[in-house]
Write a protein that holds these residues in place. Structure first.
Motif, PDB file in Angstrom:
ATOM      1  N   SER A   1     -73.391  20.108  -8.528  1.00  0.00           N
ATOM      2  CA  SER A   1     -73.148  21.496  -8.100  1.00  0.00           C
ATOM      3  C   SER A   1     -73.150  21.606  -6.577  1.00  0.00           C
ATOM      4  O   SER A   1     -72.372  22.374  -6.004  1.00  0.00           O
ATOM      5  N   ILE A   2     -73.971  20.824  -5.925  1.00  0.00           N
ATOM      6  CA  ILE A   2     -74.011  20.839  -4.457  1.00  0.00           C
ATOM      7  C   ILE A   2     -72.740  20.242  -3.876  1.00  0.00           C
ATOM      8  O   ILE A   2     -72.124  20.836  -2.986  1.00  0.00           O
ATOM      9  N   VAL A   3     -72.326  19.091  -4.380  1.00  0.00           N
ATOM     10  CA  VAL A   3     -71.127  18.456  -3.819  1.00  0.00           C
ATOM     11  C   VAL A   3     -69.869  19.264  -4.134  1.00  0.00           C
ATOM     12  O   VAL A   3     -68.946  19.314  -3.317  1.00  0.00           O
ATOM     13  N   ASP A   4     -69.848  19.905  -5.289  1.00  0.00           N
ATOM     14  CA  ASP A   4     -68.713  20.784  -5.606  1.00  0.00           C
ATOM     15  C   ASP A   4     -68.649  21.940  -4.622  1.00  0.00           C
ATOM     16  O   ASP A   4     -67.578  22.301  -4.136  1.00  0.00           O
ATOM     17  N   TYR A   5     -69.790  22.519  -4.316  1.00  0.00           N
ATOM     18  CA  TYR A   5     -69.845  23.649  -3.396  1.00  0.00           C
ATOM     19  C   TYR A   5     -69.418  23.233  -1.989  1.00  0.00           C
ATOM     20  O   TYR A   5     -68.718  23.964  -1.298  1.00  0.00           O
TER      21      TYR A   5
END
Length: 184
Positions: free
Chosen positions: A28-32
């Motif tokens: 979720s962090i890398v997607d954001y």
């Protein structure tokens, strides 16, 4: 801090505002951030490492930007405002598996604020290191207790207003205690 590392930290705080700590994933962090997983792992070992780094960075920023000498209210109200700005994030951290780490940084931040004030307030007074330590510990525990109570209550009261009232109520009592200790 480089731009990518900052973006990862910023994404963590934003996701923490929206989700419980345990629901935040590396994905979720890398997607954001629109970076790949390798980039995340280049900067951080895992989510707890990112959490610790992010809280430490927040704590350093609060101390640097808000701890002005003068009276306790000049340090405590800005710190309370910073907690209020990230209310949901801190509620999620407080209710998470990283609670102890959060409380550790809360204690560290509070200790710095109180020591800065007490050091300034006792300049020129003959206060023993033991008496100074008692005073510091008392006020640190008071502020930590207030923040933890606010979080326990679901952050449903105005932390800044409450801290301001406490500071005003106890300001003269604190000065009297320091003067009394200096006279003994």
């Amino acid at each position: 801090m480089n731009r990518t590392k900052k973006a990862i930290c910023d994404a963590f705080w934003l996701l923490l505002e929206e989700n419980s700590y345990n629901k935040i994933t590396v994905q979720s962090i890398v997607d954001y951030c629109q970076v790949n997983r390798k980039t995340f792992y280049y900067h951080f070992q895992d989510i707890p490492t990112l959490t610790e780094y992010s809280i430490q960075g927040w704590e350093d920023q609060v101390i640097q930007n808000n701890c002005r000498l003068g009276s306790p209210i000049n340090c405590i109200i800005p710190a309370a405002q910073e907690f209020t700005k990230r209310k949901a994030a801190f509620q999620h951290l407080y209710r998470s598996s990283h609670r102890e780490g959060f409380i550790h940084h809360l204690n560290k931040l509070s200790l710095h604020i109180v020591e800065t004030y007490i050091d300034n307030a006792t300049k020129g007074l003959d206060v023993s290191s033991e008496d100074r330590s008692v005073c510091v510990r008392y006020y640190k525990c008071t502020f930590v207790g207030i923040v933890l109570d606010w979080l326990d209550a679901g952050a449903n009261y105005d932390l800044c207003d409450f801290c301001e009232k406490i500071c005003i109520s106890f300001e003269s009592a604190g000065k009297r205690a320091l003067l009394k200790q200096a006279q003994n």
